[in-house]
Design an enzyme around this catalytic site. Structure first.
Site, short mmCIF file in Angstrom:
data_model
loop_
_atom_site.label_atom_id
_atom_site.label_comp_id
_atom_site.label_asym_id
_atom_site.label_seq_id
_atom_site.Cartn_x
_atom_site.Cartn_y
_atom_site.Cartn_z
N LYS A 140 0.84 -1.21 0.00
CA LYS A 140 0.00 0.00 0.00
C LYS A 140 0.87 1.25 0.00
O LYS A 140 0.60 2.21 -0.73
CB LYS A 140 -0.94 -0.02 1.22
CG LYS A 140 -2.06 -1.05 1.08
CD LYS A 140 -2.82 -1.29 2.38
CE LYS A 140 -3.79 -2.46 2.22
NZ LYS A 140 -4.41 -2.89 3.49
N ASP A 191 -10.37 4.05 4.59
CA ASP A 191 -10.53 2.60 4.47
C ASP A 191 -11.98 2.19 4.82
O ASP A 191 -12.32 1.01 4.75
CB ASP A 191 -9.53 1.91 5.41
CG ASP A 191 -9.21 0.48 5.01
OD1 ASP A 191 -9.39 0.14 3.81
OD2 ASP A 191 -8.80 -0.31 5.87
N GLN A 244 -3.99 -1.27 9.76
CA GLN A 244 -3.95 -2.62 9.19
C GLN A 244 -4.49 -3.60 10.24
O GLN A 244 -4.08 -3.58 11.39
CB GLN A 244 -2.50 -2.99 8.81
CG GLN A 244 -2.36 -4.33 8.14
CD GLN A 244 -3.03 -4.39 6.77
OE1 GLN A 244 -2.99 -3.44 6.00
NE2 GLN A 244 -3.67 -5.51 6.48
#
Ligand code: NAP
Length: 288
Positions: free
Chosen positions: A58, A125, A102
């Site tokens: 990412k 996200d 994450q």
């Protein structure tokens, strides 16, 4: 459909590349107009090899698109309070426009509390309750990236969703549940299946649009695909294998995502697009 019939492939790699090119152009324009490049902060707890790889990917993709990447690495032993504090600091930092935590973050941490420390305007996200509710109400906000990518793929291939019956196999908070909600918002009739569903095969056979989000290799048999159905395989299992038995399903579907190269690349593309959008909003200027 005959054995010689081959479904058209939905090429996520190509679409993701185009979306990323657009994001890179918008990021460059934002930098030129405001003197500030979009910035995504990634937060990693511990050193789980898969998570380390995902975050590295990412960050590399961000940098290639002209998005500044800020990384916060915390030890696996960090407490919920410590993680919430670190994320809270990023939420308050005007130089950071998007935040990605994450996951998984480790069993001793209250993951929900950590996600909720992300400011809604930086939730690129789509993991906070705010984002989830906005999506449910059909209000503007950031969507969960993989579901958002799936909808973009369906639109790219001109799939007429109105009134269709979608069967979503899987109901996880980041994938199955939100993709069903996004489809519902597009006037699709949605059926969810999960591990307690009785008669899964007969339900799958009714799908005009099938979304497989189970995490079990070749779980959906080609024989269960309704001829002409649109098949979206979000599964990504060891050995680059999806949740749908691609070799048999491709002879019955009209459109199908390959694994790899279907849904997978779309996730990061949507993350980058949402980061640039977040930066544009926070810098109070509109990215073209
Ligand atoms: P998850 O959290 O493990 O959820 C799996 C879902 O499948 C659950 O809702 C579960 O039902 C359901 N399920 C499990 N066994 C089943 C069975 N025998 N019959 C029917 N349903 C069953 O997984 P996830 O995070 O949603 O991921 C699913 C897959 O998508 C994985 O292969 C993952 O690698 C992939 N994925 C890909 C991307 C991407 O970027 N392409 C992103 C995220 C995930 P219950 O709720 O009843 O337990």
């Amino acid at each position: 459909m005959t054995d010689t019939h081959q479904a058209r492939l939905m090429d996520g790699t190509a679409l993701a590349r185009r979306i990323t090119e657009t994001s890179a152009a918008s990021a460059a324009d934002l930098l030129r107009r405001t003197g500030t490049a979009p910035c995504l902060a990634t937060v990693l707890v511990g050193e789980d090899p898969a998570s380390v790889t995902y975050v590295r990917m990412k960050r590399a993709r961000c940098e290639r698109a002209g998005i500044v990447s800020r990384h916060v690495a915390l030890p696996a032993s960090v407490s919920t309070a410590g993680l919430v504090e670190a994320i809270g600091a990023l939420s308050e930092d005007p130089a950071v426009h998007g935040i990605l935590l994450q996951h998984p973050v480790g069993g001793h941490i209250d993951e929900r509390a950590a996600f909720e420390a992300i400011a809604p305007e930086k939730d690129v996200d789509g993991v906070t309750m705010h984002s989830f509710a906005a999506m449910g109400f059909g209000l503007p906000g950031f969507v969960s990236c993989t579901p958002g990518g799936i909808l973009r793929l369906l639109d790219e291939y001109g799939v007429d969703l109105t009134g269709k019956h979608a069967v979503v196999v899987g109901r996880s908070p980041i994938l199955g549940k939100p993709v069903g909600m996004l489809l519902l918002g597009r006037d699709v009739t949605v059926t969810y299946c999960h591990s307690r569903t009785v008669g899964l095969s007969s339900i799958v056979r009714q799908a005009d649009v099938l979304v497989a989000a189970v995490g079990r290799p070749r779980f959906i048999a080609g024989a269960d695909i309704r001829p002409g159905a649109v098949v979206v395989d979000a599964g990504y299992n060891p050995g680059n294998v999806g949740d749908v038995d691609f070799e048999t399903a491709r002879h019955r579907a009209s459109l199908i995502t390959p694994v790899p190269g279907g849904v997978g690349p779309m996730t990061i593309a949507v993350l980058l697009a949402q980061t640039v959008e977040a930066a544009a909003r926070q810098l109070r200027t509109v990215a073209p």
